[in-house]
Design a protein around this motif. Sequence first.
Motif, PDB file in Angstrom:
ATOM      1  N   LEU A 265       0.823  -1.206   0.000  1.00 47.27           N
ATOM      2  CA  LEU A 265       0.000   0.000   0.000  1.00 47.27           C
ATOM      3  C   LEU A 265       0.854   1.251   0.000  1.00 47.27           C
ATOM      4  N   LEU A 266       1.985   1.243   0.706  1.00 47.87           N
ATOM      5  CA  LEU A 266       2.861   2.414   0.723  1.00 47.87           C
ATOM      6  C   LEU A 266       3.345   2.750  -0.682  1.00 47.87           C
ATOM      7  N   TYR A 267       3.648   1.733  -1.464  1.00 47.54           N
ATOM      8  CA  TYR A 267       4.120   1.970  -2.825  1.00 47.54           C
ATOM      9  C   TYR A 267       2.994   2.516  -3.701  1.00 47.54           C
ATOM     10  N   LYS A 268       1.766   2.027  -3.511  1.00 48.07           N
ATOM     11  CA  LYS A 268       0.637   2.563  -4.265  1.00 48.07           C
ATOM     12  C   LYS A 268       0.390   4.033  -3.917  1.00 48.07           C
ATOM     13  N   LEU A 269       0.498   4.361  -2.633  1.00 46.00           N
ATOM     14  CA  LEU A 269       0.298   5.751  -2.224  1.00 46.00           C
ATOM     15  C   LEU A 269       1.383   6.647  -2.820  1.00 46.00           C
ATOM     16  N   THR A 270       2.614   6.144  -2.873  1.00 49.08           N
ATOM     17  CA  THR A 270       3.693   6.908  -3.489  1.00 49.08           C
ATOM     18  C   THR A 270       3.435   7.110  -4.973  1.00 49.08           C
ATOM     19  N   ALA A 271       2.970   6.062  -5.635  1.00 49.93           N
ATOM     20  CA  ALA A 271       2.664   6.165  -7.064  1.00 49.93           C
ATOM     21  C   ALA A 271       1.561   7.179  -7.321  1.00 49.93           C
ATOM     22  N   PHE A 272       0.587   7.255  -6.419  1.00 50.69           N
ATOM     23  CA  PHE A 272      -0.486   8.240  -6.579  1.00 50.69           C
ATOM     24  C   PHE A 272       0.039   9.660  -6.368  1.00 50.69           C
ATOM     25  N   ALA A 273       0.935   9.833  -5.403  1.00 55.75           N
ATOM     26  CA  ALA A 273       1.456  11.170  -5.108  1.00 55.75           C
ATOM     27  C   ALA A 273       2.319  11.707  -6.247  1.00 55.75           C
ATOM     28  N   TYR A 274       3.060  10.817  -6.943  1.00 48.98           N
ATOM     29  CA  TYR A 274       3.988  11.257  -7.992  1.00 48.98           C
ATOM     30  C   TYR A 274       3.556  10.764  -9.373  1.00 48.98           C
ATOM     31  N   LYS A 275       2.241  10.563  -9.561  1.00 45.50           N
ATOM     32  CA  LYS A 275       1.747  10.016 -10.830  1.00 45.50           C
ATOM     33  C   LYS A 275       2.010  10.947 -12.006  1.00 45.50           C
ATOM     34  N   ASP A 276       2.149  12.253 -11.764  1.00 40.68           N
ATOM     35  CA  ASP A 276       2.389  13.202 -12.850  1.00 40.68           C
ATOM     36  C   ASP A 276       3.853  13.253 -13.271  1.00 40.68           C
TER      37      ASP A 276
END
Length: 787
Positions: free
Chosen positions: A276-287
């Motif tokens: 989940l931590l990696y998914k949250l990171t991916a959402f934060a830096y998706k741009d």
Amino acid sequence: WDVKAVVVIFLLLLSCMLEIAAEFDPYRVLGVSRSASQGEIKKAYKQLVKEWHPDKNKNPEAEDMFIKVTKSYEILSNEEKRANYDRYGQTDENQQYGQAQQSFRHFHESFYFDESFFHFPFKGSRDFADNKYLLNYNQYINEVVPDSFRRPYLIKITSDLCFSCIHIEPIWKETVQEMEILGVGIGVVDVGFERRLANHLGAHRTPSILGVVNGKITFFHYAVVREHLRQFVEDLLPQRLVEKVTDRNYLEFLNNWHEYNKPHVLLFDQVATVPLLYKLTAFAYKDYVQFGYVDQGLTETANLLKKYNINTYAPTMLAFKENADSPADIIQSKVMKKQIIDEFISNNKFLLVPRLVNQKLFDELCPVKQFHRRRKYCVLLITGEEEVFAVGKKAFLSFASGNTKEVLRFAYVNQRQQQPLCDILLKDRDGPLPQVSVVILERRNAAGKVLYKPVMGGWNGSEEDKHLLTEQLDILQKDPSVLNYDAMLPELNNELASMFLIQWLYAAYDYLTQIGDEILHNNWREMMPLLSLIFSALFILFGTVIIQAFSDSSEDKQSKPKAKEAAKSEDGSPGSANTSSRPPKKNFVEVTELTDITYTSNLVKLRPGHINVVLVLTDSSKNILLSKFAKEVYSFTGSLTLHFSFLNVDKHSEWMDALLEFAQDVMRIDNDEDDAGHKVDYTGYVLALNGHKKYFCLFKPVYTGEDLDSKPSEESGAAAASRSRIGPREEQQGARKPVPRARSTSTLQIHHKLDRLGLWMERLMEGTLPRYYIPAWPGLEKITANK
């Protein structure tokens, strides 16, 4: 004298309070030792509740004693509260244990006030730790909503008068501690103070939990369990954030940097699912970054691990830019914390030579000069998209990869895509510039003013071009005044606008998924008006021809049932149903099974004022009890607030035990295991469940031992009157399925379990039945294993 009197009165009050506080001892109230096990505490509690229940014990002190027993069990059954009491002698979970007596300001928090003193809980439901998460309307609009585009928010709706909120507090605390470390935003809305914000969120009851992502609100519909809340946060995130990478697709994944204009980050770990931590990171830096995940436990990733020499004993993260064969950066840690990952991603947000595709990227890559020491010079290659320009781009990338100066940023633009920008920078001043050129610029303000200097001779990637560019950059470090041209640059064209359709399709898919989830968990009856409108339109468009084609045959078929109904009305048999005070609107009883799928819509989110009447049955008694149940409740189907369901106790016996256990009432104590160790047979029980107000009424079957078809009695008369209201449907069923005259004793007993249900339903409609309130509905997800 006045001061002395005040001191004396204060000391007297203090001694009285200390005596009151000392009098309450949960161990002494339950009559157990301090080393008693949970089983001993529970057994003592059950015995005392039976003894002191106000409905059974008419002693004036019974009510106070009953509350003390309940409070004592609440403290000792919770290991955390029990440990706090054993250590500090205090029972309030909001106390600052061991510190409450250090100042007079916390003087009143040092004592326990028995609930029986005021006959209602002394403290509010909101925990002291929630105060730092409290939200108001302006904070939500100005802070939470914009921030929700880079991280999800978990928000709890509560109030000081919400007694049910107390029961979810331990789970909420654990979830907040876990989610906050991972980077999830936390919020608490107190309805008593922020009614406007609660209405804006659509939260009309407490407690409620909702999530906010990309400004979109999603309500939590499941039982408040830590695992469910964690899954809820994970489901809030958009799909396709992280791609699964194996030996087959890793080259395709890493080599599409040119298409996405982003670096790629790969996480190698041993777990099968993406953390989940990696998914949250991916959402934060998706741009900025494309994220991939490699499961080290798969055989399909063995070559990938060998190629990049991955240590399988600790999670590893690789950052790739323009070179797929060699990572640009790498970290490895046994515990991947959020701070470590954020710093790693922030240092690798851009390619070595990214393409300027919009104004946002230009602003971040080449920021406006603020201080002399924070200057950033942008080395810009103006080129084309055709294949002939590939050699020059590759040479420019090679030059940029050898750069070690922090003040220099390299980028390129496609002249056809950014023609207004290129026309200004390539303007003829000292002579015509080549179409492929390098420009060194420094931004001066946000309005678009820049200082710049073109590198003469153009750019074809030769060693001479590289040497000339190196000289110009060395001179710039010593003398910034070499940027002798100035201009006002226009805003860059957004090259990603063409991807709007794809992004819109993804957003529409997520929205439809949410709508499907809402339909699944909300009461489906709320969707009936919309469904009715859709089917009406379909009927008008496609049904007219069919109706006209078969109108003659349908009229002939309908004439016969009308004649039969007229004949029956003359006999007067259905007339009693029509003269009933609650005329049924249907000729059948709609009974749905209460399962984990229908549980939320048919109970937890049941609309205010609506009641679900649930028949408890088994596999063996299903047909008999449903037939009897339909006859008894048929006359009440005209009520729009009644819904009828059945619960298979063979699958969900633990739910029945949990319901009666949480009720904390004499009714569920009588249903516990008896001294012989046999469980109560719930077959034939009927529950009237009010999902909104969280109470239920209970019907216990009483076997009369009489066959109502042959022996007239008071009960049989009532049952006969109930059967007279069943209507034509039941008579037709009786004509089609005649009941055998000879039936076994077990069949008779099961048949007679619902003999008095009609009278009980009358009392239910009158509101004279006793109600048993519970703090929260137990979950129905767990299915009892067959023994």
